[in-house]
Design a protein around this motif. Structure first.
Motif, PDB file in Angstrom:
ATOM      1  N   LYS A  18     -20.849 -28.523 -25.698  1.00  0.00           N
ATOM      2  CA  LYS A  18     -20.011 -29.052 -26.777  1.00  0.00           C
ATOM      3  C   LYS A  18     -18.541 -29.031 -26.356  1.00  0.00           C
ATOM      4  CE  LYS A  18     -19.280 -26.299 -30.235  1.00  0.00           C
ATOM      5  NZ  LYS A  18     -19.496 -25.528 -31.489  1.00  0.00           N
ATOM      6  N   PRO A  19     -17.844 -30.182 -26.414  1.00  0.00           N
ATOM      7  CA  PRO A  19     -16.403 -30.175 -26.146  1.00  0.00           C
ATOM      8  C   PRO A  19     -15.664 -29.560 -27.331  1.00  0.00           C
ATOM      9  CG  PRO A  19     -17.133 -32.384 -26.748  1.00  0.00           C
ATOM     10  CD  PRO A  19     -18.369 -31.543 -26.655  1.00  0.00           C
ATOM     11  N   VAL A  20     -14.653 -28.751 -27.039  1.00  0.00           N
ATOM     12  CA  VAL A  20     -13.911 -28.058 -28.093  1.00  0.00           C
ATOM     13  C   VAL A  20     -12.412 -28.249 -27.891  1.00  0.00           C
ATOM     14  CG1 VAL A  20     -13.370 -25.817 -29.133  1.00  0.00           C
ATOM     15  CG2 VAL A  20     -15.711 -26.308 -28.407  1.00  0.00           C
ATOM     16  N   TRP A  47     -10.272 -35.822 -21.841  1.00  0.00           N
ATOM     17  CA  TRP A  47     -10.967 -34.644 -21.336  1.00  0.00           C
ATOM     18  C   TRP A  47     -12.459 -34.682 -21.645  1.00  0.00           C
ATOM     19  CZ3 TRP A  47      -9.386 -31.503 -17.738  1.00  0.00           C
ATOM     20  CH2 TRP A  47      -8.017 -31.429 -17.467  1.00  0.00           C
ATOM     21  N   VAL A  48     -12.815 -35.264 -22.770  1.00  0.00           N
ATOM     22  CA  VAL A  48     -14.246 -35.458 -23.055  1.00  0.00           C
ATOM     23  C   VAL A  48     -14.837 -36.358 -21.974  1.00  0.00           C
ATOM     24  CG1 VAL A  48     -15.940 -36.439 -24.657  1.00  0.00           C
ATOM     25  CG2 VAL A  48     -14.033 -35.091 -25.538  1.00  0.00           C
ATOM     26  N   GLY A  49     -14.038 -37.323 -21.525  1.00  0.00           N
ATOM     27  CA  GLY A  49     -14.478 -38.208 -20.451  1.00  0.00           C
ATOM     28  C   GLY A  49     -14.720 -37.464 -19.151  1.00  0.00           C
ATOM     29  N   PHE A  50     -13.869 -36.487 -18.843  1.00  0.00           N
ATOM     30  CA  PHE A  50     -14.081 -35.680 -17.632  1.00  0.00           C
ATOM     31  C   PHE A  50     -15.368 -34.865 -17.748  1.00  0.00           C
ATOM     32  CE2 PHE A  50      -9.216 -35.664 -17.172  1.00  0.00           C
ATOM     33  CZ  PHE A  50      -9.251 -36.783 -16.356  1.00  0.00           C
ATOM     34  N   LEU A  51     -15.609 -34.313 -18.943  1.00  0.00           N
ATOM     35  CA  LEU A  51     -16.862 -33.583 -19.169  1.00  0.00           C
ATOM     36  C   LEU A  51     -18.053 -34.519 -18.989  1.00  0.00           C
ATOM     37  CD1 LEU A  51     -18.757 -31.339 -20.165  1.00  0.00           C
ATOM     38  CD2 LEU A  51     -18.116 -31.967 -22.512  1.00  0.00           C
ATOM     39  N   ASP A  52     -17.972 -35.714 -19.566  1.00  0.00           N
ATOM     40  CA  ASP A  52     -19.082 -36.658 -19.453  1.00  0.00           C
ATOM     41  C   ASP A  52     -19.313 -37.088 -18.007  1.00  0.00           C
ATOM     42  OD1 ASP A  52     -19.637 -36.566 -22.139  1.00  0.00           O
ATOM     43  OD2 ASP A  52     -18.540 -38.402 -22.642  1.00  0.00           O
ATOM     44  N   THR A  53     -18.227 -37.246 -17.258  1.00  0.00           N
ATOM     45  CA  THR A  53     -18.367 -37.593 -15.840  1.00  0.00           C
ATOM     46  C   THR A  53     -19.085 -36.477 -15.098  1.00  0.00           C
ATOM     47  OG1 THR A  53     -16.384 -38.977 -15.823  1.00  0.00           O
ATOM     48  CG2 THR A  53     -17.135 -38.107 -13.709  1.00  0.00           C
ATOM     49  N   ASN A  58     -27.375 -37.579 -12.465  1.00  0.00           N
ATOM     50  CA  ASN A  58     -27.745 -38.659 -11.554  1.00  0.00           C
ATOM     51  C   ASN A  58     -27.857 -38.197 -10.097  1.00  0.00           C
ATOM     52  OD1 ASN A  58     -27.646 -40.447 -13.738  1.00  0.00           O
ATOM     53  ND2 ASN A  58     -25.506 -40.968 -13.368  1.00  0.00           N
ATOM     54  N   SER A  59     -27.769 -36.880  -9.874  1.00  0.00           N
ATOM     55  CA  SER A  59     -27.724 -36.369  -8.503  1.00  0.00           C
ATOM     56  C   SER A  59     -29.088 -36.203  -7.849  1.00  0.00           C
ATOM     57  CB  SER A  59     -27.014 -35.007  -8.494  1.00  0.00           C
ATOM     58  OG  SER A  59     -27.823 -34.021  -9.138  1.00  0.00           O
ATOM     59  N   GLY A  60     -30.155 -36.190  -8.659  1.00  0.00           N
ATOM     60  CA  GLY A  60     -31.480 -35.928  -8.117  1.00  0.00           C
ATOM     61  C   GLY A  60     -31.838 -34.454  -8.114  1.00  0.00           C
ATOM     62  N   ALA A  61     -30.982 -33.616  -8.745  1.00  0.00           N
ATOM     63  CA  ALA A  61     -31.231 -32.175  -8.792  1.00  0.00           C
ATOM     64  C   ALA A  61     -32.170 -31.782  -9.926  1.00  0.00           C
ATOM     65  CB  ALA A  61     -29.911 -31.423  -8.934  1.00  0.00           C
ATOM     66  N   GLY A  62     -32.550 -32.760 -10.747  1.00  0.00           N
ATOM     67  CA  GLY A  62     -33.421 -32.464 -11.881  1.00  0.00           C
ATOM     68  C   GLY A  62     -32.671 -31.943 -13.092  1.00  0.00           C
ATOM     69  N   ALA A  63     -31.349 -32.116 -13.102  1.00  0.00           N
ATOM     70  CA  ALA A  63     -30.536 -31.635 -14.213  1.00  0.00           C
ATOM     71  C   ALA A  63     -30.552 -32.628 -15.370  1.00  0.00           C
ATOM     72  CB  ALA A  63     -29.102 -31.404 -13.752  1.00  0.00           C
ATOM     73  N   SER A  64     -30.484 -32.093 -16.577  1.00  0.00           N
ATOM     74  CA  SER A  64     -30.356 -32.906 -17.782  1.00  0.00           C
ATOM     75  C   SER A  64     -29.357 -32.209 -18.694  1.00  0.00           C
ATOM     76  CB  SER A  64     -31.715 -33.062 -18.478  1.00  0.00           C
ATOM     77  OG  SER A  64     -31.586 -33.850 -19.659  1.00  0.00           O
ATOM     78  N   ILE A  65     -28.101 -32.539 -18.526  1.00  0.00           N
ATOM     79  CA  ILE A  65     -27.022 -31.898 -19.276  1.00  0.00           C
ATOM     80  C   ILE A  65     -26.550 -32.858 -20.355  1.00  0.00           C
ATOM     81  CG2 ILE A  65     -24.772 -30.797 -19.143  1.00  0.00           C
ATOM     82  CD1 ILE A  65     -25.281 -30.370 -16.151  1.00  0.00           C
ATOM     83  N   GLY A  66     -26.725 -32.474 -21.603  1.00  0.00           N
ATOM     84  CA  GLY A  66     -26.348 -33.323 -22.719  1.00  0.00           C
ATOM     85  C   GLY A  66     -25.046 -32.880 -23.361  1.00  0.00           C
TER      86      GLY A  66
END
Length: 230
Positions: free
Chosen positions: A95-97, A103-109, A116-124
């Motif tokens: 959660k952005p605070v 800065w929300v854009g930097f978090l989203d990036t 999208n890295s192929g590491a199996g991550a799913s960060i929402g």
């Protein structure tokens, strides 16, 4: 991962990013025992607050959990590039605070870089998430600060702070690139990656990296996340 590492049952350490190639010294406090580590080597010592023979029920429960963990056996987490302040899985929300859309854009990036890295991550990104991301102009030397809390297998959460003041001082005309690199780096800690991994390969987690060029997880980082989580 088969079994839980000993580190899952102690208070986690913070991780802070600087432009120094050496990570900050970390100290853990686990029910009266302090475990101090430097590049993966830990030494146990008795803390001032520990009184032998006066363990509470909670302390006994923790000690019992540690005993079970040791019995189950250590996992690949014992390797130097593992950071015990990470999340128990590769899927979690942030959660952005108190930050603006930039800065929300930097978090989203940062999230997309890992997803999208192929590491199996799913960060929402969700407003109900307990893990938080913020930025400000702090009078500190670090660029980013990752502060976990709770026990890894039970109730682990984290707070990420990005130091806009220090990044502005260090980045010159490349502040946007540095912000993206720092945001993605800090999320790497949530995926159990330590600072300054012991490799000659390119890594997002190295403090000595070229932040204007390395803004995404490198092949080494992706492989480490996959190794840690199995």
């Amino acid at each position: 991962m088969s079994g839980r590492p000993l580190s899952a049952f102690r208070s986690p350490s913070f991780a802070r990013e600087t432009t120094n190639s050496q990570p900050a010294r970390r100290t853990w406090h686990a029910q009266g025992i302090a475990l101090r580590t430097n590049r993966g080597k830990s030494v146990a010592r008795t803390s001032a607050g520990f009184i032998p023979g006066r363990r509470s029920a909670a302390r006994a429960a923790i000690c019992g959990a540690i005993a079970v963990a040791v019995t189950v056996g250590m996992t690949t987490s014992a390797q130097a590039d593992y950071y015990d302040g990470g999340m128990p899985g590769r899927s979690f929300n942030v959660k952005p605070v108190g930050i603006n859309d930039t800065w929300v854009g930097f978090l989203d990036t940062g999230r997309k870089n890992w997803n999208n890295s192929g590491a199996g991550a799913s960060i929402g990104r969700k407003s109900s998430a307990k893990a938080t991301f913020t930025a400000g102009r702090y009078n500190e030397s670090w660029l980013g600060l990752y502060s976990p809390s709770g026990f890894r297998p039970i109730n682990r959460v984290f707070k990420i702070k990005v130091n806009a003041k220090k990044i502005e001082e260090k980045s010159g005309s490349k502040m946007t690139e540095w912000c993206r690199s720092t945001a993605t780096h800090e999320l790497g800690h949530a995926l159990s990656l330590d600072d300054n991994p012991g490799t000659r390969k390119a890594s997002l987690m190295k403090h000595s990296r070229n932040r204007a060029k390395i803004q995404k997880p490198q092949s080494y980082d992706v492989a480490e996340v996959k190794r840690i989580y199995g």
